[in-house]
Design a protein around this motif. Structure first.
Motif, PDB file in Angstrom:
ATOM      1  N   VAL A   1       0.838  -1.199   0.000  1.00 49.28           N
ATOM      2  CA  VAL A   1       0.000   0.000   0.000  1.00 49.28           C
ATOM      3  C   VAL A   1       0.873   1.249   0.000  1.00 49.28           C
ATOM      4  O   VAL A   1       1.733   1.414   0.863  1.00 49.28           O
ATOM      5  CB  VAL A   1      -0.938   0.026   1.226  1.00 49.28           C
ATOM      6  CG1 VAL A   1      -1.908   1.191   1.134  1.00 49.28           C
ATOM      7  CG2 VAL A   1      -1.681  -1.296   1.372  1.00 49.28           C
ATOM      8  N   PHE A   2       0.635   2.107  -0.967  1.00 49.15           N
ATOM      9  CA  PHE A   2       1.308   3.403  -1.068  1.00 49.15           C
ATOM     10  C   PHE A   2       0.333   4.446  -0.530  1.00 49.15           C
ATOM     11  O   PHE A   2      -0.793   4.552  -1.017  1.00 49.15           O
ATOM     12  CB  PHE A   2       1.689   3.692  -2.519  1.00 49.15           C
ATOM     13  CG  PHE A   2       2.629   2.649  -3.081  1.00 49.15           C
ATOM     14  CD1 PHE A   2       3.984   2.725  -2.845  1.00 49.15           C
ATOM     15  CD2 PHE A   2       2.141   1.582  -3.819  1.00 49.15           C
ATOM     16  CE1 PHE A   2       4.852   1.763  -3.336  1.00 49.15           C
ATOM     17  CE2 PHE A   2       2.990   0.612  -4.323  1.00 49.15           C
ATOM     18  CZ  PHE A   2       4.355   0.705  -4.080  1.00 49.15           C
ATOM     19  N   ILE A   3       0.785   5.205   0.481  1.00 52.77           N
ATOM     20  CA  ILE A   3      -0.139   6.068   1.215  1.00 52.77           C
ATOM     21  C   ILE A   3       0.325   7.517   1.191  1.00 52.77           C
ATOM     22  O   ILE A   3       1.462   7.825   1.549  1.00 52.77           O
ATOM     23  CB  ILE A   3      -0.248   5.595   2.688  1.00 52.77           C
ATOM     24  CG1 ILE A   3      -0.652   4.118   2.734  1.00 52.77           C
ATOM     25  CG2 ILE A   3      -1.227   6.476   3.462  1.00 52.77           C
ATOM     26  CD1 ILE A   3      -0.315   3.426   4.022  1.00 52.77           C
TER      27      ILE A   3
ATOM     28  N   THR B   1       2.322  11.497  -9.792  1.00 55.15           N
ATOM     29  CA  THR B   1       3.641  11.471  -9.156  1.00 55.15           C
ATOM     30  C   THR B   1       3.770  10.263  -8.237  1.00 55.15           C
ATOM     31  O   THR B   1       4.785   9.555  -8.251  1.00 55.15           O
ATOM     32  CB  THR B   1       3.895  12.771  -8.367  1.00 55.15           C
ATOM     33  OG1 THR B   1       3.886  13.868  -9.276  1.00 55.15           O
ATOM     34  CG2 THR B   1       5.213  12.723  -7.625  1.00 55.15           C
ATOM     35  N   ILE B   2       2.753  10.009  -7.431  1.00 55.64           N
ATOM     36  CA  ILE B   2       2.775   8.864  -6.526  1.00 55.64           C
ATOM     37  C   ILE B   2       2.932   7.571  -7.318  1.00 55.64           C
ATOM     38  O   ILE B   2       3.691   6.676  -6.926  1.00 55.64           O
ATOM     39  CB  ILE B   2       1.502   8.843  -5.652  1.00 55.64           C
ATOM     40  CG1 ILE B   2       1.511  10.030  -4.687  1.00 55.64           C
ATOM     41  CG2 ILE B   2       1.369   7.526  -4.896  1.00 55.64           C
ATOM     42  CD1 ILE B   2       0.178  10.287  -4.013  1.00 55.64           C
ATOM     43  N   CYS B   3       2.249   7.454  -8.430  1.00 57.20           N
ATOM     44  CA  CYS B   3       2.355   6.257  -9.275  1.00 57.20           C
ATOM     45  C   CYS B   3       3.768   6.084  -9.836  1.00 57.20           C
ATOM     46  O   CYS B   3       4.287   4.967  -9.891  1.00 57.20           O
ATOM     47  CB  CYS B   3       1.325   6.302 -10.400  1.00 57.20           C
ATOM     48  SG  CYS B   3      -0.373   6.083  -9.810  1.00 57.20           S
TER      49      CYS B   3
ATOM     50  N   ALA C   1      -7.923   4.745  -3.032  1.00 59.47           N
ATOM     51  CA  ALA C   1      -8.420   6.078  -3.361  1.00 59.47           C
ATOM     52  C   ALA C   1      -8.346   6.402  -4.848  1.00 59.47           C
ATOM     53  O   ALA C   1      -9.139   7.188  -5.352  1.00 59.47           O
ATOM     54  CB  ALA C   1      -7.655   7.129  -2.550  1.00 59.47           C
ATOM     55  N   PHE C   2      -7.370   5.813  -5.529  1.00 64.62           N
ATOM     56  CA  PHE C   2      -7.250   6.009  -6.982  1.00 64.62           C
ATOM     57  C   PHE C   2      -6.539   4.817  -7.580  1.00 64.62           C
ATOM     58  O   PHE C   2      -5.896   4.040  -6.888  1.00 64.62           O
ATOM     59  CB  PHE C   2      -6.530   7.337  -7.318  1.00 64.62           C
ATOM     60  CG  PHE C   2      -5.143   7.469  -6.738  1.00 64.62           C
ATOM     61  CD1 PHE C   2      -4.029   7.059  -7.455  1.00 64.62           C
ATOM     62  CD2 PHE C   2      -4.952   8.010  -5.482  1.00 64.62           C
ATOM     63  CE1 PHE C   2      -2.753   7.187  -6.917  1.00 64.62           C
ATOM     64  CE2 PHE C   2      -3.694   8.145  -4.937  1.00 64.62           C
ATOM     65  CZ  PHE C   2      -2.574   7.726  -5.669  1.00 64.62           C
ATOM     66  N   GLU C   3      -6.693   4.689  -8.889  1.00 64.50           N
ATOM     67  CA  GLU C   3      -6.099   3.579  -9.626  1.00 64.50           C
ATOM     68  C   GLU C   3      -4.704   3.938 -10.125  1.00 64.50           C
ATOM     69  O   GLU C   3      -4.390   5.116 -10.314  1.00 64.50           O
ATOM     70  CB  GLU C   3      -6.986   3.206 -10.823  1.00 64.50           C
ATOM     71  CG  GLU C   3      -8.358   2.688 -10.433  1.00 64.50           C
ATOM     72  CD  GLU C   3      -8.300   1.369  -9.682  1.00 64.50           C
ATOM     73  OE1 GLU C   3      -7.490   0.510 -10.057  1.00 64.50           O
ATOM     74  OE2 GLU C   3      -9.059   1.229  -8.712  1.00 64.50           O
ATOM     75  N   TYR C   4      -3.899   2.926 -10.367  1.00 62.08           N
ATOM     76  CA  TYR C   4      -2.561   3.128 -10.924  1.00 62.08           C
ATOM     77  C   TYR C   4      -2.685   3.730 -12.322  1.00 62.08           C
ATOM     78  O   TYR C   4      -3.553   3.363 -13.098  1.00 62.08           O
ATOM     79  CB  TYR C   4      -1.816   1.792 -11.003  1.00 62.08           C
ATOM     80  CG  TYR C   4      -0.498   1.910 -11.701  1.00 62.08           C
ATOM     81  CD1 TYR C   4       0.609   2.424 -11.047  1.00 62.08           C
ATOM     82  CD2 TYR C   4      -0.361   1.548 -13.039  1.00 62.08           C
ATOM     83  CE1 TYR C   4       1.830   2.571 -11.686  1.00 62.08           C
ATOM     84  CE2 TYR C   4       0.844   1.682 -13.684  1.00 62.08           C
ATOM     85  CZ  TYR C   4       1.931   2.184 -13.011  1.00 62.08           C
ATOM     86  OH  TYR C   4       3.132   2.337 -13.656  1.00 62.08           O
ATOM     87  N   MET C   5      -1.801   4.674 -12.624  1.00 66.98           N
ATOM     88  CA  MET C   5      -1.762   5.269 -13.965  1.00 66.98           C
ATOM     89  C   MET C   5      -0.323   5.379 -14.428  1.00 66.98           C
ATOM     90  O   MET C   5       0.580   5.548 -13.625  1.00 66.98           O
ATOM     91  CB  MET C   5      -2.449   6.631 -13.973  1.00 66.98           C
ATOM     92  CG  MET C   5      -1.844   7.654 -13.037  1.00 66.98           C
ATOM     93  SD  MET C   5      -2.762   9.182 -12.939  1.00 66.98           S
ATOM     94  CE  MET C   5      -3.972   8.774 -11.701  1.00 66.98           C
ATOM     95  N   ASN C   6      -0.127   5.251 -15.716  1.00 68.12           N
ATOM     96  CA  ASN C   6       1.214   5.385 -16.309  1.00 68.12           C
ATOM     97  C   ASN C   6       1.569   6.824 -16.513  1.00 68.12           C
ATOM     98  O   ASN C   6       0.824   7.665 -16.770  1.00 68.12           O
ATOM     99  CB  ASN C   6       1.315   4.648 -17.627  1.00 68.12           C
ATOM    100  CG  ASN C   6       1.457   3.153 -17.406  1.00 68.12           C
ATOM    101  OD1 ASN C   6       2.141   2.721 -16.487  1.00 68.12           O
ATOM    102  ND2 ASN C   6       0.808   2.368 -18.236  1.00 68.12           N
TER     103      ASN C   6
ATOM    104  N   ALA D   1       5.905   4.873  -7.001  1.00 72.28           N
ATOM    105  CA  ALA D   1       5.553   3.481  -6.715  1.00 72.28           C
ATOM    106  C   ALA D   1       6.189   2.545  -7.744  1.00 72.28           C
ATOM    107  O   ALA D   1       6.740   1.491  -7.379  1.00 72.28           O
ATOM    108  CB  ALA D   1       4.035   3.311  -6.706  1.00 72.28           C
ATOM    109  N   ARG D   2       6.131   2.913  -9.006  1.00 73.01           N
ATOM    110  CA  ARG D   2       6.741   2.104 -10.070  1.00 73.01           C
ATOM    111  C   ARG D   2       8.243   1.954  -9.829  1.00 73.01           C
ATOM    112  O   ARG D   2       8.804   0.861  -9.931  1.00 73.01           O
ATOM    113  CB  ARG D   2       6.450   2.712 -11.436  1.00 73.01           C
ATOM    114  CG  ARG D   2       6.957   1.870 -12.584  1.00 73.01           C
ATOM    115  CD  ARG D   2       6.501   2.358 -13.954  1.00 73.01           C
ATOM    116  NE  ARG D   2       6.739   3.773 -14.149  1.00 73.01           N
ATOM    117  CZ  ARG D   2       5.789   4.669 -14.406  1.00 73.01           C
ATOM    118  NH1 ARG D   2       4.530   4.304 -14.495  1.00 73.01           N
ATOM    119  NH2 ARG D   2       6.087   5.928 -14.599  1.00 73.01           N
ATOM    120  N   TYR D   3       8.900   3.056  -9.456  1.00 78.77           N
ATOM    121  CA  TYR D   3      10.331   3.029  -9.165  1.00 78.77           C
ATOM    122  C   TYR D   3      10.612   2.126  -7.957  1.00 78.77           C
ATOM    123  O   TYR D   3      11.517   1.289  -7.988  1.00 78.77           O
ATOM    124  CB  TYR D   3      10.835   4.458  -8.910  1.00 78.77           C
ATOM    125  CG  TYR D   3      12.307   4.534  -8.639  1.00 78.77           C
ATOM    126  CD1 TYR D   3      13.213   4.648  -9.697  1.00 78.77           C
ATOM    127  CD2 TYR D   3      12.812   4.490  -7.344  1.00 78.77           C
ATOM    128  CE1 TYR D   3      14.578   4.707  -9.458  1.00 78.77           C
ATOM    129  CE2 TYR D   3      14.165   4.552  -7.092  1.00 78.77           C
ATOM    130  CZ  TYR D   3      15.050   4.668  -8.151  1.00 78.77           C
ATOM    131  OH  TYR D   3      16.403   4.722  -7.912  1.00 78.77           O
TER     132      TYR D   3
END
Length: 119
Positions: free
Chosen positions: A50-52, A76-78, A114-119, A81-83
């Motif tokens: 979980v990324f919070i 930015t959070i995504c 709260a939101f979905e992963y995005m590229n 998270a990817r990194y």
């Protein structure tokens, strides 16, 4: 209470972590930073990584805390998270979600997924 916003933010991030621990999450990282940005907390919730993002607002004149996690912040959070997944988990397929903890004055709101992963 504090003389700058960074110290205030850190204090509320720690309080949020304590709250989440009480809800059964295991905190892995605080303030994870890389060249793409920062994620306030990274935790495990059973099978989920979980990324919070934590947001605090003293009053409603600047909007609600949850509203501060806009599209740009989510993107930015995504990226961070990817990194993190590439470096720490070597891109192993692991279920992830993005949560937001909003604190308006003293009331805590925890939004799972709260939101979905995005590229």
């Amino acid at each position: 209470m504090y003389n700058n916003t960074r110290a205030t933010g850190t204090w509320y991030e720690r309080k949020s972590a304590e709250y989440l621990k009480g809800q059964g999450l295991f905190i892995l990282k605080y303030n994870y930073r890389c060249r793409h940005g920062e994620i306030d907390l990274i935790a495990r919730d059973n099978e989920y990584l979980v990324f919070i993002e934590v947001k605090y607002r003293k009053g409603s004149w600047s909007g609600r805390a949850l509203e501060a996690v806009n599209f740009a912040k989510q993107k930015t959070i995504c990226k961070v998270a990817r990194y993190f997944l590439a470096v720490e988990y070597h891109n192993v397929d692991i279920p992830c979600r993005f949560d937001v903890v909003g604190i308006d004055d003293k009331k805590v709101y925890w939004v799972k997924n709260a939101f979905e992963y995005m590229n």
